[in-house]
Design a protein around this motif. Structure first.
Motif, short mmCIF file in Angstrom:
data_model
loop_
_atom_site.label_atom_id
_atom_site.label_comp_id
_atom_site.label_asym_id
_atom_site.label_seq_id
_atom_site.Cartn_x
_atom_site.Cartn_y
_atom_site.Cartn_z
N LEU A 115 -3.76 13.28 -3.06
CA LEU A 115 -4.49 12.08 -2.62
C LEU A 115 -5.08 12.26 -1.23
CD1 LEU A 115 -4.81 8.92 -3.41
CD2 LEU A 115 -2.86 8.60 -1.89
N TRP A 116 -4.34 12.96 -0.35
CA TRP A 116 -4.78 13.12 1.04
C TRP A 116 -5.94 14.09 1.16
CZ3 TRP A 116 -3.10 9.67 4.38
CH2 TRP A 116 -1.96 8.94 4.02
N THR A 117 -6.06 14.99 0.22
CA THR A 117 -7.19 15.91 0.22
C THR A 117 -8.47 15.20 -0.19
OG1 THR A 117 -5.72 17.74 -0.34
CG2 THR A 117 -8.07 18.07 -0.75
N LYS A 118 -8.35 14.29 -1.13
CA LYS A 118 -9.53 13.65 -1.70
C LYS A 118 -9.91 12.34 -1.01
CE LYS A 118 -9.14 15.52 -6.39
NZ LYS A 118 -9.14 15.19 -7.84
N HIS A 119 -8.91 11.62 -0.46
CA HIS A 119 -9.18 10.26 0.00
C HIS A 119 -8.71 9.98 1.43
CE1 HIS A 119 -10.41 9.18 -4.05
NE2 HIS A 119 -9.30 9.73 -4.51
N LYS A 120 -8.53 11.00 2.24
CA LYS A 120 -8.05 10.80 3.60
C LYS A 120 -8.98 9.87 4.38
CE LYS A 120 -7.03 13.22 7.92
NZ LYS A 120 -6.99 14.52 8.62
N MET A 130 0.82 -1.20 0.00
CA MET A 130 0.00 0.00 0.00
C MET A 130 0.86 1.26 0.00
SD MET A 130 -3.09 1.06 2.54
CE MET A 130 -4.11 2.47 2.15
N ALA A 131 1.97 1.22 0.75
CA ALA A 131 2.86 2.39 0.78
C ALA A 131 3.37 2.71 -0.62
CB ALA A 131 4.02 2.12 1.73
N GLU A 132 3.68 1.68 -1.39
CA GLU A 132 4.16 1.90 -2.75
C GLU A 132 3.10 2.58 -3.60
OE1 GLU A 132 6.34 -0.60 -6.32
OE2 GLU A 132 5.09 -1.65 -4.89
N GLN A 133 1.86 2.17 -3.43
CA GLN A 133 0.77 2.78 -4.19
C GLN A 133 0.56 4.23 -3.78
OE1 GLN A 133 -2.83 0.34 -4.58
NE2 GLN A 133 -1.68 -1.38 -3.74
N ILE A 134 0.67 4.51 -2.48
CA ILE A 134 0.46 5.87 -2.00
C ILE A 134 1.54 6.81 -2.50
CG2 ILE A 134 0.49 7.32 0.07
CD1 ILE A 134 -0.92 5.03 1.54
N THR A 135 2.82 6.41 -2.31
CA THR A 135 3.92 7.31 -2.65
C THR A 135 4.11 7.47 -4.15
OG1 THR A 135 5.47 5.46 -2.40
CG2 THR A 135 5.14 6.91 -0.50
N ALA A 136 3.46 6.65 -4.94
CA ALA A 136 3.53 6.80 -6.40
C ALA A 136 2.58 7.87 -6.89
CB ALA A 136 3.21 5.47 -7.08
N ARG A 137 1.75 8.42 -6.00
CA ARG A 137 0.73 9.38 -6.40
C ARG A 137 0.97 10.76 -5.81
NH1 ARG A 137 -0.78 4.47 -7.02
NH2 ARG A 137 -2.41 3.87 -8.50
#
Length: 271
Positions: free
Chosen positions: A12-17, A1-8
């Protein structure tokens, strides 16, 4: 999951927190939570890409927990580059001494990969960013080589950082340094490493690659994996490329990184 997060993008944190918080921190009322994933820094992601995500995670955690701490292990760039190369050598048609040294030179060349993928190992930038996020009291950033070669002070410092009562360092040393430590190790001796056996199904090898390099394919398929040496001049080149950032990290963290071979000396690296 970390790999998916840091690739974006950090947007992302504004829309999907709301979706990310339970996935990372759970939904229960636990007093503590450990978020651990080596892929926060996978695929050559550097501080500039990862720090915004870590800041968002820390801010999210602070709303639920009394304290947030970051434990970060770094590894000397020369052995990290070699280790990463041999771990992925099953997907390289030309894996071997010459190919590794060409790769190392490209990672140190300002006109090639140094200021693209090579930025992943700028420890000075990483230390400065983590200190800005959690402060000195919230960061335990140490070299992996200290754990390997000076485990007792490392573990005592770690237990103090975590606010834990002192325990038997001997038990921890035995667990960390001996039980199963050879399971995924490619290092044969101080400066000699074992490539992986070729696997044409590995990610990164296409049929077109095999058609373009039939001799390389046959050589890798029917011969034993190469042994690759981290020659002193290659190690020196890598460490010289990262000397400035390593010295900056040492100052910020008050750690003698030179003791663990993080700066070039003109001599072979310490074990």
């Amino acid at each position: 999951m970390a790999e998916q997060i840091t690739a974006r993008s950090p947007i992302l944190w504004t829309k999907h927190k709301a979706e990310l918080e339970p996935a990372l921190l759970g939904t229960g009322s636990s007093r503590s939570r450990l978020v651990s994933d080596e892929m926060f820094f996978g695929n050559f992601r550097g501080a500039a890409e990862v720090l915004p995500h870590l800041r968002a995670i820390v801010e999210m955690a602070r709303s639920r927990f009394d304290a947030v701490r970051i434990l970060c292990l770094i590894r000397r760039q020369s052995t990290r580059l070699m280790s990463g190369y041999v771990q992925r050598s099953d997907a390289k048609l030309k894996a071997g001494q010459a190919d590794f040294e060409a790769f190392a030179r490209s990672m140190c060349d300002p006109h090639d990969e140094r200021y693209r993928r090579g930025m992943a190992w700028e420890y000075g930038d990483l230390a400065a960013g983590l200190l800005d996020i959690v402060g000195p009291a919230g960061l335990f950033m140490r070299p992996y080589e200290e754990l390997r070669h000076d485990p007792r002070p490392f573990l005592e410092g770690l237990m103090s950082f975590l606010g834990q009562e002192p325990c038997s360092a001997d038990v921890l040393i035995e667990t960390l340094l001996h039980e199963g430590r050879q399971a995924n190790v490619r290092r044969l001796e101080q400066d000699l490493w074992q490539a992986r056996r070729f696997n044409r199904l590995s990610e990164g090898i296409s049929r077109l690659d095999l058609l373009r390099e039939p001799l390389a394919y046959l050589r890798r398929k029917y011969t034993a994996p190469s042994q690759i040496r981290l020659r002193p001049e290659i190690s020196e080149m890598i460490l010289r490329s990262y000397e400035e950032t390593n010295r900056r990290a040492a100052r910020l963290l008050n750690i003698d990184l030179a003791r663990y071979g993080y700066v070039p000396t003109g001599e072979p690296e310490a074990p």
